[in-house]
Design an enzyme around this catalytic site. Sequence first.
Site, PDB file in Angstrom:
ATOM      1  CG  ASN A 153      -1.893   1.168   1.199  1.00 15.28           C
ATOM      2  OD1 ASN A 153      -2.910   1.089   0.518  1.00 15.28           O
ATOM      3  ND2 ASN A 153      -1.602   2.243   1.923  1.00 15.28           N
ATOM      4  CD  GLU A 154      -1.402   5.684   0.263  1.00 21.87           C
ATOM      5  OE1 GLU A 154      -2.427   6.237  -0.168  1.00 21.87           O
ATOM      6  OE2 GLU A 154      -0.894   5.960   1.374  1.00 21.87           O
ATOM      7  CD  GLU A 309      -6.141   4.402  -0.224  1.00 26.73           C
ATOM      8  OE1 GLU A 309      -5.937   5.560   0.205  1.00 26.73           O
ATOM      9  OE2 GLU A 309      -5.579   3.402   0.238  1.00 26.73           O
ATOM     10  CD1 TRP A 317      -3.044  15.894   4.078  1.00 25.81           C
ATOM     11  CD2 TRP A 317      -4.095  13.945   4.172  1.00 25.81           C
ATOM     12  NE1 TRP A 317      -3.473  15.609   2.812  1.00 25.81           N
ATOM     13  CE2 TRP A 317      -4.121  14.411   2.839  1.00 25.81           C
ATOM     14  CE3 TRP A 317      -4.693  12.712   4.464  1.00 25.81           C
ATOM     15  CZ2 TRP A 317      -4.734  13.694   1.807  1.00 25.81           C
ATOM     16  CZ3 TRP A 317      -5.292  12.014   3.425  1.00 25.81           C
ATOM     17  CH2 TRP A 317      -5.315  12.494   2.122  1.00 25.81           C
ATOM     18  CD  GLU A 357      -5.134   6.536   7.878  1.00 21.99           C
ATOM     19  OE1 GLU A 357      -4.695   7.142   6.886  1.00 21.99           O
ATOM     20  OE2 GLU A 357      -5.334   5.308   7.891  1.00 21.99           O
ATOM     21  CD  GLN A 358      -9.642   7.670  17.016  1.00 21.52           C
ATOM     22  OE1 GLN A 358      -9.004   8.683  17.292  1.00 21.52           O
ATOM     23  NE2 GLN A 358     -10.273   6.947  17.932  1.00 21.52           N
ATOM     24  CG  HIS A 360      -9.269   9.885   6.081  1.00 23.49           C
ATOM     25  ND1 HIS A 360     -10.209   9.582   5.118  1.00 23.49           N
ATOM     26  CD2 HIS A 360      -8.173  10.310   5.406  1.00 23.49           C
ATOM     27  CE1 HIS A 360      -9.691   9.811   3.920  1.00 23.49           C
ATOM     28  NE2 HIS A 360      -8.461  10.262   4.068  1.00 23.49           N
TER      29      HIS A 360
END
Length: 681
Positions: A153-154, A309, A317, A357-358, A360
């Site tokens: 991933n990324e 995505e 962010w 990442e709650q 996001h």
Amino acid sequence: MTQNTPSPPSATIRFGCAWYPEHWPESRWDADLDLMVAAGMNVVRVGEFAWSSLEPQPDRFTADWLERAIARAAAHGLATVIGTPTAAPPAWLTTRHPEVLRVGPDGRVHRHGKRCHFDPLHPVYLQHCRRIAGWLAERFGSHQAVIGWQIDNEFSDLSHGPVAANAFRHFLRRRFSDLDQLNRAWSGAYWSLAYDTWDQIEPPDFRGGDHPGLLAAWRDFATEAWTAYAVNQAEVIRVHAGSRQFVTTNATFEFARQDSHVLFAGLDLCAADVYLGSGAPLVHLDPGWMGVYLAAARGVKQAPFWVMETQPGTIDWFAANPAMDPGEVRRMVFHQIAHGADAVLFWQWRSAPNCQEQYHGCLIGQGGRPRPIYDEVATVGAELRQLAPLLASTSVQASVAVLWTYRDRGLIDSRRLHQGFDPWRHLRDQYAALRRQGIDVDVTSPWSQLDGYRLCLAPHLAMLDPALEERLLAYVAAGGILILGPRSGTRDPDASLLPSDPPGDRLGAALGGHVRESYCLTSPLTLAGDIAGSADIWGEWLEADAPDTVVNLRFGPEHPWLAGKPAMLTRNHGRGRIGYLGTWPDEPTLAALAAWLCDLAGVSRPWAPLPPGIEVSGRRLRGRASKGAGDRQQGVHIVINHSATGHVLPVPFPVIDAFTGAPLGTTLHLAAGALAVLIGE
């Protein structure tokens, strides 16, 4: 240079999300899947962070839960893409093998509890990655509901630990026959930088002042390392995966960390993670910034791609993270589809209760109910389901391209010489100016197939070698128009200054001109000639060396060195034309220049001129566009109004509204934030 094999257009348009069933009780799965189906989704991505759930202890594999999740998704009509979980190694692995932890440029060892905290070059980690990927592929390679694989991933930064340092030295030993050759290439006598042994060479620390040759080599090394990392897993996946399952990875950072054209050469399709802030700190959709990234994703294989995505309303962010406006997610998805995406997946379905990442954005709230953005996503899903028969097996067919390389971008970004000379923004500005003409524009490598393009702009093709010069000159001689931009033809592949005036011996000879001097601009300058306007940031004093070289633009009187000097030259070469633009025009001037160049190249602009904020894109069933006679085949045209005001557009040919099936007439009324999908020539 590696040539990419184009991937064929998809027979299905995919719409979905990243789903993490391991975060939730199985009793919740059907409720979530029902909501996905109600939103028009037909695909989920799973597993890319689930290593601890798949292998909770060494060699104790457990994938029954994943098989049940895939089966439940399939029962709801959702296909699955499996992500290999190697971006997040489990605690038992990093505890048993702390040597696999990533080391930062500052020498600090990363700790467990984050992600990407591993060394992608460490043989122990590579062995574990291959093992878990192979085990998953053996289990799901023949599963009818699994349509593809995402490796890791990324991909991000390399480790700077001892394994990476030694691998980098071996890379340099393959590139240079001996230290004498390296020291000559890197001007080792400067600052007494010459090396006596290979072991003296260390990776760059990125604190400023790193040697340009070292940085250029490290960037190439990063591409090679991450490509090998992907191949390590792709090989074992393909042993078990059926031919109908694709293998890819999801790029990010606007392709700034690796050369995407090399990385994806051995993968089946390009996939990218695309957010509003891609390339610039934006909180609302900018079709230039997002569009150039999407066009670059399409240009990797000159073919349709996946948006693996994208954001469902908000991110987490930036210093401030406002929500997207009502209707903006709809415009964003159609913007992505219009640029050639065959799939769009939101990240993510629902946030884990306690994680980094709650906050996001997601589609389902913490109480399990759809968030306000869900209804808009469901509208888009219904529309894509209606349009799928029209869009399936289509692709974008561009006759104009903007050329870029990862190496040039990294070189200029490390030595901007003007804080405003952002190479990605430079690329974006020229791309956006062409898009203002109502035409589709590819963003691709100069090593891609260029023979289908009437016009190619190369905003800053800094690093040249003889093979690339020959390739570009062959394109021009065969009838193409190539316009080089400022700082082109200044360096060799090792980042050394070329022993010739820009844009290099062969390109300069074809141009019949050269760059006498370059200047950083602190205020705008006027331009006059075939068009009129202004420029800023950078200016180059050009000189014509041949009597048939045409001076198309000159600088105005404002600058003490550039006053009256040529700012743009062009010259015929073979059946085509080569040009050099020695400055950075502002937006209106670039738009005027783009129109002039399109007319020079014979590029049809039936929708031009477009009002600000309006974009038009097309997808067609045929193959790559050619420089021959115009193609009158039926196409799908997506027209989006990104502005805050309504517009009435002349429609240049007969069209049908794809949503209603009704003929449109000669004008299209687009309210603020509205879009239309049209069927026509």
